[in-house]
Design a protein around this motif. Structure first.
Motif, PDB file in Angstrom:
ATOM      1  N   LEU A   4       4.762  65.264-117.407  1.00 24.95           N
ATOM      2  CA  LEU A   4       4.262  66.537-117.921  1.00 24.95           C
ATOM      3  C   LEU A   4       4.837  67.724-117.161  1.00 24.95           C
ATOM      4  CD1 LEU A   4       0.497  65.579-118.306  1.00 24.95           C
ATOM      5  CD2 LEU A   4       2.259  65.515-120.071  1.00 24.95           C
ATOM      6  N   PHE A   5       5.367  67.473-115.980  1.00 22.48           N
ATOM      7  CA  PHE A   5       5.836  68.554-115.116  1.00 22.48           C
ATOM      8  C   PHE A   5       7.064  69.250-115.693  1.00 22.48           C
ATOM      9  CE2 PHE A   5       8.539  69.824-111.395  1.00 22.48           C
ATOM     10  CZ  PHE A   5       7.800  70.936-111.063  1.00 22.48           C
ATOM     11  N   GLU A   6       7.005  70.574-115.765  1.00 26.32           N
ATOM     12  CA  GLU A   6       8.132  71.388-116.214  1.00 26.32           C
ATOM     13  C   GLU A   6       8.703  72.110-114.997  1.00 26.32           C
ATOM     14  OE1 GLU A   6       8.131  74.076-119.905  1.00 26.32           O
ATOM     15  OE2 GLU A   6       7.951  75.497-118.255  1.00 26.32           O
ATOM     16  N   PRO A   7       9.907  71.732-114.545  1.00 19.49           N
ATOM     17  CA  PRO A   7      10.471  72.366-113.345  1.00 19.49           C
ATOM     18  C   PRO A   7      10.854  73.807-113.605  1.00 19.49           C
ATOM     19  CG  PRO A   7      12.086  70.925-114.372  1.00 19.49           C
ATOM     20  CD  PRO A   7      10.798  70.706-115.120  1.00 19.49           C
ATOM     21  N   GLY A  26      11.571  75.369-131.019  1.00 15.12           N
ATOM     22  CA  GLY A  26      10.783  74.145-131.164  1.00 15.12           C
ATOM     23  C   GLY A  26       9.287  74.416-131.136  1.00 15.12           C
ATOM     24  N   PHE A  27       8.568  73.752-132.007  1.00 13.75           N
ATOM     25  CA  PHE A  27       7.114  73.913-132.072  1.00 13.75           C
ATOM     26  C   PHE A  27       6.535  72.669-132.731  1.00 13.75           C
ATOM     27  CE2 PHE A  27       3.082  75.989-133.350  1.00 13.75           C
ATOM     28  CZ  PHE A  27       2.794  76.624-132.161  1.00 13.75           C
ATOM     29  N   PRO A  28       5.398  72.166-132.293  1.00 12.69           N
ATOM     30  CA  PRO A  28       4.512  72.697-131.254  1.00 12.69           C
ATOM     31  C   PRO A  28       5.078  72.513-129.845  1.00 12.69           C
ATOM     32  CG  PRO A  28       3.728  70.561-131.983  1.00 12.69           C
ATOM     33  CD  PRO A  28       4.882  70.917-132.890  1.00 12.69           C
ATOM     34  N   ILE A  29       4.405  73.139-128.880  1.00  9.21           N
ATOM     35  CA  ILE A  29       4.764  73.008-127.472  1.00  9.21           C
ATOM     36  C   ILE A  29       3.943  71.868-126.899  1.00  9.21           C
ATOM     37  CG2 ILE A  29       4.935  74.188-125.253  1.00  9.21           C
ATOM     38  CD1 ILE A  29       6.628  75.428-127.500  1.00  9.21           C
ATOM     39  N   ARG A  30       4.596  70.810-126.512  1.00 14.03           N
ATOM     40  CA  ARG A  30       3.898  69.609-126.066  1.00 14.03           C
ATOM     41  C   ARG A  30       3.248  69.819-124.691  1.00 14.03           C
ATOM     42  NH1 ARG A  30       8.058  64.816-127.711  1.00 14.03           N
ATOM     43  NH2 ARG A  30       6.339  63.531-126.932  1.00 14.03           N
ATOM     44  N   PRO A  31       2.265  68.982-124.332  1.00 19.69           N
ATOM     45  CA  PRO A  31       1.558  69.155-123.050  1.00 19.69           C
ATOM     46  C   PRO A  31       2.518  69.174-121.867  1.00 19.69           C
ATOM     47  CG  PRO A  31       0.415  67.562-124.434  1.00 19.69           C
ATOM     48  CD  PRO A  31       1.718  67.855-125.118  1.00 19.69           C
ATOM     49  N   VAL A  65      -4.545  83.363-120.438  1.00 15.72           N
ATOM     50  CA  VAL A  65      -3.853  83.207-119.161  1.00 15.72           C
ATOM     51  C   VAL A  65      -3.967  81.750-118.745  1.00 15.72           C
ATOM     52  CG1 VAL A  65      -3.762  83.956-116.756  1.00 15.72           C
ATOM     53  CG2 VAL A  65      -4.387  85.591-118.541  1.00 15.72           C
ATOM     54  N   LEU A  66      -2.842  81.137-118.425  1.00 14.11           N
ATOM     55  CA  LEU A  66      -2.785  79.728-118.048  1.00 14.11           C
ATOM     56  C   LEU A  66      -2.472  79.650-116.559  1.00 14.11           C
ATOM     57  CD1 LEU A  66      -0.626  78.681-121.115  1.00 14.11           C
ATOM     58  CD2 LEU A  66      -3.116  78.521-120.909  1.00 14.11           C
ATOM     59  N   PRO A  67      -3.453  79.276-115.739  1.00 11.91           N
ATOM     60  CA  PRO A  67      -3.251  79.267-114.285  1.00 11.91           C
ATOM     61  C   PRO A  67      -2.183  78.263-113.857  1.00 11.91           C
ATOM     62  CG  PRO A  67      -5.592  79.167-114.847  1.00 11.91           C
ATOM     63  CD  PRO A  67      -4.836  78.922-116.117  1.00 11.91           C
ATOM     64  N   PRO A  68      -1.605  78.451-112.683  1.00 13.69           N
ATOM     65  CA  PRO A  68      -0.624  77.489-112.175  1.00 13.69           C
ATOM     66  C   PRO A  68      -1.198  76.074-112.147  1.00 13.69           C
ATOM     67  CG  PRO A  68      -0.681  79.438-110.788  1.00 13.69           C
ATOM     68  CD  PRO A  68      -1.830  79.560-111.744  1.00 13.69           C
ATOM     69  N   LYS A  69      -0.373  75.121-112.516  1.00 14.19           N
ATOM     70  CA  LYS A  69      -0.694  73.689-112.490  1.00 14.19           C
ATOM     71  C   LYS A  69      -1.735  73.273-113.519  1.00 14.19           C
ATOM     72  CE  LYS A  69      -1.141  74.049-107.996  1.00 14.19           C
ATOM     73  NZ  LYS A  69      -1.376  73.761-106.566  1.00 14.19           N
ATOM     74  N   SER A  70      -2.069  74.160-114.458  1.00 17.81           N
ATOM     75  CA  SER A  70      -2.972  73.772-115.541  1.00 17.81           C
ATOM     76  C   SER A  70      -2.163  73.067-116.631  1.00 17.81           C
ATOM     77  CB  SER A  70      -3.688  74.992-116.131  1.00 17.81           C
ATOM     78  OG  SER A  70      -2.750  75.891-116.687  1.00 17.81           O
ATOM     79  N   ILE A  71      -2.697  71.997-117.184  1.00 12.40           N
ATOM     80  CA  ILE A  71      -2.017  71.260-118.251  1.00 12.40           C
ATOM     81  C   ILE A  71      -2.329  71.957-119.574  1.00 12.40           C
ATOM     82  CG2 ILE A  71      -1.780  69.042-119.415  1.00 12.40           C
ATOM     83  CD1 ILE A  71      -2.889  67.784-116.802  1.00 12.40           C
ATOM     84  N   HIS A  72      -1.282  72.366-120.301  1.00 12.51           N
ATOM     85  CA  HIS A  72      -1.519  73.107-121.527  1.00 12.51           C
ATOM     86  C   HIS A  72      -0.511  72.722-122.605  1.00 12.51           C
ATOM     87  CE1 HIS A  72       1.071  75.479-118.807  1.00 12.51           C
ATOM     88  NE2 HIS A  72       1.718  75.858-119.917  1.00 12.51           N
ATOM     89  N   ILE A 238      -5.012  63.246-116.777  1.00 18.38           N
ATOM     90  CA  ILE A 238      -3.558  63.168-116.966  1.00 18.38           C
ATOM     91  C   ILE A 238      -3.228  62.057-117.954  1.00 18.38           C
ATOM     92  CG2 ILE A 238      -1.397  62.488-115.849  1.00 18.38           C
ATOM     93  CD1 ILE A 238      -1.979  65.265-115.173  1.00 18.38           C
ATOM     94  N   ARG A 239      -3.866  60.895-117.796  1.00 18.05           N
ATOM     95  CA  ARG A 239      -3.613  59.764-118.686  1.00 18.05           C
ATOM     96  C   ARG A 239      -4.067  60.069-120.116  1.00 18.05           C
ATOM     97  NH1 ARG A 239      -5.490  55.343-114.103  1.00 18.05           N
ATOM     98  NH2 ARG A 239      -3.387  55.064-113.186  1.00 18.05           N
ATOM     99  N   VAL A 240      -5.179  60.756-120.259  1.00 16.25           N
ATOM    100  CA  VAL A 240      -5.663  61.128-121.588  1.00 16.25           C
ATOM    101  C   VAL A 240      -4.681  62.082-122.263  1.00 16.25           C
ATOM    102  CG1 VAL A 240      -7.425  62.486-122.799  1.00 16.25           C
ATOM    103  CG2 VAL A 240      -8.112  60.704-121.186  1.00 16.25           C
ATOM    104  N   VAL A 241      -4.169  63.060-121.519  1.00 13.59           N
ATOM    105  CA  VAL A 241      -3.214  64.028-122.084  1.00 13.59           C
ATOM    106  C   VAL A 241      -1.943  63.313-122.539  1.00 13.59           C
ATOM    107  CG1 VAL A 241      -1.715  65.977-121.527  1.00 13.59           C
ATOM    108  CG2 VAL A 241      -4.095  66.003-120.818  1.00 13.59           C
ATOM    109  N   LYS A 242      -1.474  62.353-121.751  1.00 13.22           N
ATOM    110  CA  LYS A 242      -0.259  61.623-122.133  1.00 13.22           C
ATOM    111  C   LYS A 242      -0.536  60.723-123.336  1.00 13.22           C
ATOM    112  CE  LYS A 242       2.172  61.853-117.769  1.00 13.22           C
ATOM    113  NZ  LYS A 242       3.031  61.158-116.794  1.00 13.22           N
TER     114      LYS A 242
END
Length: 293
Positions: A4-7, A26-31, A65-72, A238-242
């Motif tokens: 899920l990490f986007e560098p 591209g859309f939608p924006i994946r988690p 606003v999406l805080p740092p390290k929030s999964i979105h 994390i596992r649920v999001v994936k």
């Protein structure tokens, strides 16, 4: 399975700002998640934004606003107008100034997130008294032109934008303390990246604590203080999001998805998925297939 990490290059590119047209990209924006703070201001159409365990329908004029390290993730909703929205990504660590009685901005943002008492969703109505569109457009304009000193101009716009948020929070009863300080601990800064990369494998909190050179009890306390949930709950989420991502963007069956995402078995995945999403994986896939296709 992808992480899920986007560098991002925080050192060389601490600011990004642009207008995003979903018809052209591209859309939608994946988690995903990243170390940037991200601000989204809707201009046309509507979309659904998932952030951690919350879901928001964002309409024109609304800001989230999406805080740092929030999964979105960002998904479409049934509408005749394709969504467009401004996006700003920036390094919150750049905001260290402390002037008079204004709380340190980074500390105030993190305190708001960890307390759960302040909303990071701002309706168009709540923003009426603040020229946020001017600030956001200014950031995008400066990023596009990159004229001399543009970093300083963007920094100024972002300070105005975040102070607008603080004022709205104060109006709604949340007042960050004057001594608001960042809750982060350097030894914990990258542990979520490790969890993300290894979520398909067995993970034990004791082992994660050892990676941070902490005792189990101290690690558990610091983790919950920093991320607002226990480490075990974070791993589950994390596992649920994936699993959610695989349900939407693959045809794999439940048994395969449960194994690939690190659950003990299919029944464990179903139970945990329902815990966080209030719906079974099968129901989730059926409900969302029509919107995506």
């Amino acid at each position: 399975m992808h992480t899920l990490f986007e560098p991002g290059d925080l050192l060389n590119s601490p600011y990004e700002a642009f207008l995003y047209h979903t018809e052209d990209h591209g859309f939608p924006i994946r988690p995903h998640w990243h170390y940037y703070m991200e601000i989204i201001l809707s201009t046309e159409g509507s979309c659904r934004i998932e952030c951690n365990e919350q879901s928001y329908i964002v309409n024109p004029g609304d800001m989230i606003v999406l805080p740092p390290k929030s999964i979105h993730a960002i998904y479409s909703v049934i509408t005749t107008v394709s969504p467009s929205y401004y996006v700003i990504k920036f390094d919150l660590n750049r905001f260290r100034d402390h002037i008079g009685y204004v709380p340190q901005l980074k500390g105030a943002m993190l305190q708001a997130e960890s307390s759960g008492r302040a909303s990071f969703y701002f309706s168009a109505k709540s923003l009426e008294a603040y020229p946020v569109l001017e600030y956001v457009k200014g950031c995008a304009r400066e990023c596009e032109r990159r004229s001399y000193g543009y970093y300083m101009v963007i920094h100024s716009y972002l300070i105005c934008l975040m102070l607008s948020m603080l004022r709205i929070w104060r109006e709604n009863g949340f007042v960050p303390s004057h001594e608001a300080a960042a809750l982060s601990d350097n030894s914990l800064e990258t542990i979520t990246e490790y969890i993300d990369a290894h979520s398909g494998q067995p993970l034990k909190v004791e082992q994660l604590a050892a990676r941070c050179n902490m005792s189990y009890s101290f690690f558990a306390k610091k983790f919950k203080q920093l991320y607002g949930r226990s480490c075990k709950e974070y791993i589950e989420y994390i596992r649920v999001v994936k699993a959610e991502d695989m349900l939407l963007f693959s045809d794999y069956d439940m048994a395969y998805i449960s194994q690939a995402t690190g659950f003990a078995d299919c029944s464990h995945m179903i139970k945990t998925f329902r815990k966080y999403k209030n719906i079974t994986p099968k129901q989730f896939r059926m409900q969302n297939t029509k919107i995506l296709h």
